[in-house]
Design an enzyme around this catalytic site. Structure first.
Site, mmCIF file in Angstrom:
data_model
loop_
_atom_site.group_PDB
_atom_site.id
_atom_site.type_symbol
_atom_site.label_atom_id
_atom_site.label_comp_id
_atom_site.label_asym_id
_atom_site.label_seq_id
_atom_site.Cartn_x
_atom_site.Cartn_y
_atom_site.Cartn_z
ATOM 1 N N TRP A 101 0.807 -1.355 -0.066
ATOM 2 C CA TRP A 101 0.127 -0.189 -0.108
ATOM 3 C C TRP A 101 0.851 1.239 0.026
ATOM 4 N N ASN A 123 -14.925 -4.901 -5.377
ATOM 5 C CA ASN A 123 -15.578 -5.875 -4.467
ATOM 6 C C ASN A 123 -14.950 -7.059 -4.595
ATOM 7 N N PHE A 124 -15.589 -7.934 -3.802
ATOM 8 C CA PHE A 124 -15.346 -9.598 -3.759
ATOM 9 C C PHE A 124 -13.826 -9.949 -4.283
ATOM 10 N N LEU A 125 -12.860 -9.234 -3.351
ATOM 11 C CA LEU A 125 -11.477 -9.551 -3.373
ATOM 12 C C LEU A 125 -11.123 -11.039 -2.578
ATOM 13 N N SER A 175 -1.410 -15.437 2.143
ATOM 14 C CA SER A 175 -0.068 -14.547 2.731
ATOM 15 C C SER A 175 1.210 -15.003 1.733
ATOM 16 N N THR A 187 -14.448 -0.754 0.250
ATOM 17 C CA THR A 187 -14.744 -1.049 1.778
ATOM 18 C C THR A 187 -13.986 -2.092 2.311
ATOM 19 N N LEU A 197 -21.999 -3.171 -1.559
ATOM 20 C CA LEU A 197 -22.664 -4.252 -1.126
ATOM 21 C C LEU A 197 -21.510 -5.461 -0.422
HETATM 22 S S1 NHW Z 1 -13.341 -6.309 1.708
HETATM 23 C C1 NHW Z 1 -12.865 -8.138 1.621
HETATM 24 C C2 NHW Z 1 -11.678 -8.546 1.480
HETATM 25 N N1 NHW Z 1 -11.753 -10.035 1.090
HETATM 26 C C3 NHW Z 1 -11.690 -10.930 2.239
HETATM 27 O O1 NHW Z 1 -11.468 -10.336 3.504
HETATM 28 C C4 NHW Z 1 -12.057 -12.256 2.004
HETATM 29 C C5 NHW Z 1 -11.141 -13.166 2.982
HETATM 30 N N2 NHW Z 1 -9.894 -12.880 2.885
HETATM 31 C C6 NHW Z 1 -9.109 -12.761 1.694
HETATM 32 O O2 NHW Z 1 -9.418 -13.588 0.539
HETATM 33 C C7 NHW Z 1 -14.082 -5.963 0.206
HETATM 34 C C8 NHW Z 1 -7.533 -12.567 1.600
HETATM 35 O O3 NHW Z 1 -6.997 -12.525 3.094
HETATM 36 C C9 NHW Z 1 -7.293 -11.454 0.924
HETATM 37 C C10 NHW Z 1 -5.856 -10.985 1.125
HETATM 38 C C11 NHW Z 1 -7.594 -11.584 -0.758
HETATM 39 C C12 NHW Z 1 -8.331 -10.302 1.300
HETATM 40 N N3 NHW Z 1 -8.322 -4.863 0.827
HETATM 41 O O4 NHW Z 1 -2.201 -11.851 -0.640
HETATM 42 P P1 NHW Z 1 -1.468 -11.362 0.749
HETATM 43 C C13 NHW Z 1 -13.239 -5.884 -0.917
HETATM 44 O O5 NHW Z 1 -13.260 -7.006 -1.685
HETATM 45 C C14 NHW Z 1 -3.251 -6.211 1.726
HETATM 46 C C15 NHW Z 1 -7.059 -4.201 0.242
HETATM 47 O O6 NHW Z 1 -0.370 -11.871 1.095
HETATM 48 P P2 NHW Z 1 -3.900 -12.459 1.850
HETATM 49 C C16 NHW Z 1 -12.360 -4.763 -1.243
HETATM 50 C C17 NHW Z 1 -2.540 -6.069 2.927
HETATM 51 O O7 NHW Z 1 -2.583 -4.906 3.541
HETATM 52 N N4 NHW Z 1 -5.870 -4.654 0.479
HETATM 53 O O8 NHW Z 1 -2.648 -11.526 1.558
HETATM 54 C C18 NHW Z 1 -11.073 -4.842 -1.924
HETATM 55 C C19 NHW Z 1 -1.122 -6.712 2.384
HETATM 56 O O9 NHW Z 1 -0.468 -5.273 1.745
HETATM 57 P P3 NHW Z 1 0.481 -4.523 2.772
HETATM 58 C C20 NHW Z 1 -5.815 -5.885 1.533
HETATM 59 O O10 NHW Z 1 -4.362 -12.693 3.242
HETATM 60 C C21 NHW Z 1 -10.252 -3.762 -1.883
HETATM 61 C C22 NHW Z 1 -1.435 -7.429 1.309
HETATM 62 O O11 NHW Z 1 -2.593 -7.125 0.903
HETATM 63 C C23 NHW Z 1 -6.997 -6.399 1.839
HETATM 64 O O12 NHW Z 1 -3.370 -13.884 1.225
HETATM 65 C C24 NHW Z 1 -9.035 -3.829 -2.776
HETATM 66 C C25 NHW Z 1 -1.114 -8.751 1.719
HETATM 67 O O13 NHW Z 1 -1.454 -9.611 0.612
HETATM 68 C C26 NHW Z 1 -7.956 -5.952 1.546
HETATM 69 N N5 NHW Z 1 -9.248 -6.425 2.094
HETATM 70 O O14 NHW Z 1 -4.987 -11.911 0.836
HETATM 71 C C27 NHW Z 1 -8.235 -2.722 -3.029
HETATM 72 N N6 NHW Z 1 -6.884 -7.398 2.803
HETATM 73 O O15 NHW Z 1 0.727 -3.193 1.860
HETATM 74 C C28 NHW Z 1 -8.731 -1.903 -4.381
HETATM 75 C C29 NHW Z 1 -5.246 -7.456 2.944
HETATM 76 O O16 NHW Z 1 -0.272 -3.855 4.116
HETATM 77 C C30 NHW Z 1 -7.970 -0.777 -4.621
HETATM 78 N N7 NHW Z 1 -4.738 -6.502 2.020
HETATM 79 O O17 NHW Z 1 2.025 -5.259 2.767
HETATM 80 C C31 NHW Z 1 -8.405 0.071 -5.877
HETATM 81 C C32 NHW Z 1 -8.107 -0.920 -7.362
HETATM 82 C C33 NHW Z 1 -8.699 -0.032 -8.387
HETATM 83 C C34 NHW Z 1 -8.122 1.224 -8.682
HETATM 84 C C35 NHW Z 1 -8.515 1.971 -10.234
HETATM 85 C C36 NHW Z 1 -7.901 3.202 -10.503
HETATM 86 C C1 EN5 Z 2 -17.381 -5.347 1.726
HETATM 87 N N1 EN5 Z 2 -18.449 -5.250 1.202
HETATM 88 O O1 EN5 Z 2 -17.630 -8.700 11.641
HETATM 89 C C2 EN5 Z 2 -17.665 -6.216 3.157
HETATM 90 N N2 EN5 Z 2 -19.667 -8.715 11.109
HETATM 91 O O2 EN5 Z 2 -20.954 -6.443 13.355
HETATM 92 C C3 EN5 Z 2 -16.195 -6.615 3.963
HETATM 93 N N3 EN5 Z 2 -21.173 -9.128 14.307
HETATM 94 O O3 EN5 Z 2 -21.977 -9.709 12.337
HETATM 95 C C4 EN5 Z 2 -16.049 -6.302 5.258
HETATM 96 N N4 EN5 Z 2 -17.917 -12.280 16.521
HETATM 97 O O4 EN5 Z 2 -22.014 -8.335 16.633
HETATM 98 C C5 EN5 Z 2 -16.978 -6.718 6.351
HETATM 99 N N5 EN5 Z 2 -23.661 -9.473 16.911
HETATM 100 C C6 EN5 Z 2 -16.624 -6.703 7.716
HETATM 101 C C7 EN5 Z 2 -17.626 -7.191 8.526
HETATM 102 C C8 EN5 Z 2 -17.373 -8.578 8.538
HETATM 103 C C9 EN5 Z 2 -18.185 -9.222 9.427
HETATM 104 C C10 EN5 Z 2 -18.631 -8.972 10.526
HETATM 105 C C11 EN5 Z 2 -20.048 -7.992 12.420
HETATM 106 C C12 EN5 Z 2 -20.723 -6.762 12.277
HETATM 107 C C13 EN5 Z 2 -21.126 -9.057 12.999
HETATM 108 C C14 EN5 Z 2 -22.426 -10.010 14.937
HETATM 109 C C15 EN5 Z 2 -21.856 -11.458 15.237
HETATM 110 C C16 EN5 Z 2 -20.479 -11.354 16.019
HETATM 111 C C17 EN5 Z 2 -20.203 -12.800 16.460
HETATM 112 C C18 EN5 Z 2 -18.820 -13.008 17.194
HETATM 113 C C19 EN5 Z 2 -22.591 -9.137 16.390
HETATM 114 C C20 EN5 Z 2 -24.097 -8.885 18.157
HETATM 115 C C21 EN5 Z 2 -25.665 -8.487 17.782
HETATM 116 C C22 EN5 Z 2 -26.469 -8.033 18.838
HETATM 117 C C23 EN5 Z 2 -27.858 -8.134 18.542
HETATM 118 C C24 EN5 Z 2 -28.749 -7.663 19.789
HETATM 119 C C25 EN5 Z 2 -28.352 -6.430 20.298
HETATM 120 C C26 EN5 Z 2 -26.985 -6.144 20.287
HETATM 121 C C27 EN5 Z 2 -25.986 -6.670 19.306
#
Ligand code: NHW
Ligand code: EN5
Length: 388
Positions: free
Chosen positions: A5, A136-138, A146, A172, A388
C-alpha cells in the site's frame, strides 16, 4: 509496515499533517498508450481468467469460492454467503465491463482459486462527480493466503480500470489500510432472537429470559404507514428524483440516474427489496426504503446452516418520519423471514438505530477511495454511499 500500500496513490498515514495537500486526485491520469498492455505475471501454476457471469458453471464456481473463502467475523463463527443471483446483480450494473470480473485459476485443475471485481460508478465527492470503479469480492483461497497474491490482483484490476480511462476507485474493508475516508459501525436489529442466540450471533442480556427477549423484539404483522407498498418499474423516475435530492446532502455519495435506480433498486427476489410510500390522496411518492439480502453461513452449528440477514441500503424520508419508515422495513423483513436486519451508521441512520432496538455489532467497516484525497476524512453521517 505496508509494503504494497505504500507504493499506491492512496492517502498515506504520514500525510495526515501536511496541509499543502489539496482534495482531489492524488496523481494525474497517464496517456492510455502508457497503460501497461499485458497482464501482471502470476506464479507459474496460475493463470488469469476473465469471468463470464452469463455462464452458469462459472457462476457456480465463483459462488463456491466465496462461500468457502470470503469474509468471516473476527471469531470465525459466520461467513458471508452471497447468492449466485446476488453476484450476477452486483457485478452487472449498467455499462459494466466484463474484463473487470477477474478470476485466477490453477492451470492444471482449472479450479478457480482467487477473484477480484470492479463495476463502474459515478461517485460525487463534495462538488466533484468522478467516474470510479467500485472494487469488491477480493478473495484468495484459504490455502493460498499470505503469498502476496492480493497485491497482484489489485494491480491487475487497476490496470484494467485504467484501460477504460478511469483513474479512481471506491472500496470498503473490515481491515484498516492506508487510509480510511471514514469508519462505520455495523448495528444489528434482532428479528428472530431465539435463533440468533442459538447460533451465537447474539447473547441473552443480563436479567433477561428468552420469553422477555422474544417479546422485546416483537413487531406488528403488517406495515403501519398508509400507502406503503413495493417499488415497481413505473416508480423509477419518482424514486430517482427523491434519491438524487436526498443524496445531494452528503459529502460522498453515488450520482444515480434512472438506469442506475432501475438496476440497483428495483426489487429482485432474495436480492434487493424496495418499498415506498405513495400518498393515498395525491399519489405522490414521498418516501422510500430498501435493503439487500446477504445470508451468512453459520460455521460449526448443529442446528442451523445459515442466517438470513437484510442490510439497510438507501432510504429517503420526506413525509413519513424516517424512524416510522424503517420500522415498516423491519416489519416486512420479519414477514419475509429474515433473522436479523443490519445497518451502518451512515447517512441519517443514527436517528433511528437506538429507538428501533438496533444494538452495536463487533464489526467495523472502513471506506476507502483510491487516487482521491479527502483531507481529514468525513463522518459516517456525511457518507451517502453503501457498497454491497
Ligand atoms: S473487503 C473483503 C476482502 N476479502 C476478504 O476479506 C476475504 C477473505 N480474505 C482473503 O481472501 C471488500 C484474503 O485474506 C485477502 C488478502 C484476499 C483479503 N483490501 O496476498 P496477501 C473488497 O473486496 C493487503 C485491500 O499476502 P492474503 C475490497 C495487505 O494489507 N488490501 O494477503 C477490496 C497486504 O498489503 P500491505 C488488502 O491475506 C479492495 C497485502 O494485501 C486487504 O493472502 C482492494 C497482503 O497480501 C483488503 N481487504 O490476501 C483494493 N486485505 O501493503 C482496491 C489485505 O499491508 C484498490 N490486504 O503489505 C483499488 C483498485 C482499483 C483502482 C482503479 C483506479
Ligand atoms: C465489503 N462489502 O464482523 C464487506 N460482522 O458487526 C467486507 N457481528 O455480524 C467487510 N464475532 O456483533 C466486512 N452480534 C466487515 C464485516 C465482517 C463481518 C462482521 C459483524 C458486524 C457481526 C455480530 C456477530 C458477532 C459474532 C462474534 C454481532 C451482536 C448482535 C447483537 C444483537 C442484539 C443487540 C446487540 C447486538
Amino acid at each position: 509496515r505496508h509494503k504494497f500500500w505504500e507504493t499506491q496513490p492512496v492517502g498515506q498515514f504520514r500525510d495526515a499533517a501536511d496541509h499543502s495537500l489539496a482534495d482531489g486526485a492524488i496523481e494525474p491520469p497517464t496517456p492510455l498508450s502508457e497503460v501497461r498492455a499485458d497482464p501482471y505475471p502470476l506464479p507459474a501454476a496460475f493463470e488469469w481468467y476473465t469471468c463470464d457471469l452469463d455462464d452458469d458453471a462459472l457462476l457456480t464456481d465463483l459462488y463456491a469460492l466465496l462461500a468457502h473463502n470470503y469474509v468471516e467475523d473476527d471469531e470465525n463463527m459466520f461467513r458471508f454467503n452471497y447468492s449466485p443471483a446476488f453476484l450476477r446483480w452486483a457485478l452487472r450494473p449498467p455499462s459494466f465491463f466484463r474484463a473487470w470480473h477477474i478470476g485466477v485459476r490453477a492451470k492444471e485443475s482449472k479450479k478457480l482459486v482467487a477473484f477480484i471485481s470492479g463495476v463502474p460508478a459515478r461517485i460525487r465527492a463534495r462538488d466533484d462527480v468522478v467516474r470510479m470503479a467500485e472494487i469488491n469480492f477480493l478473495c484468495v483461497h484459504k490455502k493460498l493466503r499470505s503469498k502476496r497474491l492480493a497485491p497482484v490482483l489489485i494491480r491487475e484490476v487497476t490496470r484494467r480500470v485504467h484501460q477504460e480511462n478511469i483513474w479512481q476507485a471506491a472500496y470498503t474493508a473490515g481491515v484498516v489500510l492506508p487510509t480510511p475516508i471514514t469508519t462505520c459501525r455495523y448495528w444489528h436489529r434482532s428479528l428472530n432472537p431465539k435463533k440468533l442466540i442459538d447460533v451465537g450471533f447474539s447473547r441473552l442480556g443480563p436479567r433477561m429470559t428468552m420469553s422477555r427477549t422474544v417479546r422485546l423484539y416483537k413487531l406488528p404483522d403488517a406495515p403501519l404507514t398508509p400507502g406503503f407498498r413495493q417499488m415497481e418499474l413505473r416508480d423509477v423516475a419518482a424514486v430517482t428524483r427523491l434519491l438524487r435530492a436526498y443524496l445531494a446532502k452528503f459529502v460522498v455519495a453515488p450520482d444515480f440516474d434512472e438506469m442506475d435506480v432501475e438496476h440497483w433498486l428495483l426489487p429482485r427476489e432474495d436480492v434487493v427489496d424496495s418499498y415506498l410510500v405513495e400518498s393515498p390522496e395525491t399519489h405522490e411518492v414521498t418516501d422510500f426504503c430498501s435493503f439487500y439480502t446477504l445470508p451468512s453461513s453459520v460455521l460449526n452449528n448443529a442446528n442451523y446452516a445459515t442466517l438470513k440477514a437484510a442490510y439497510s441500503y438507501y432510504n429517503v424520508a420526506t413525509k413519513t418520519p424516517l424512524q416510522q419508515l424503517m420500522n415498516d422495513a423491519l416489519i416486512v423483513a420479519k414477514q419475509k423471514n429474515y433473522d436479523v436486519f443490519n445497518a451502518l451508521d451512515v447517512m441519517e441512520n443514527e436517528s433511528f438505530l437506538k429507538e428501533l432496538k438496533f444494538g452495536p455489532g463487533d464489526g467495523q467497516l472502513h471506506y476507502y477511495l483510491y487516487n482521491y484525497r479527502i483531507r481529514n476524512g468525513i463522518k459516517p453521517s456525511e457518507l451517502g454511499l453503501v457498497l454491497l
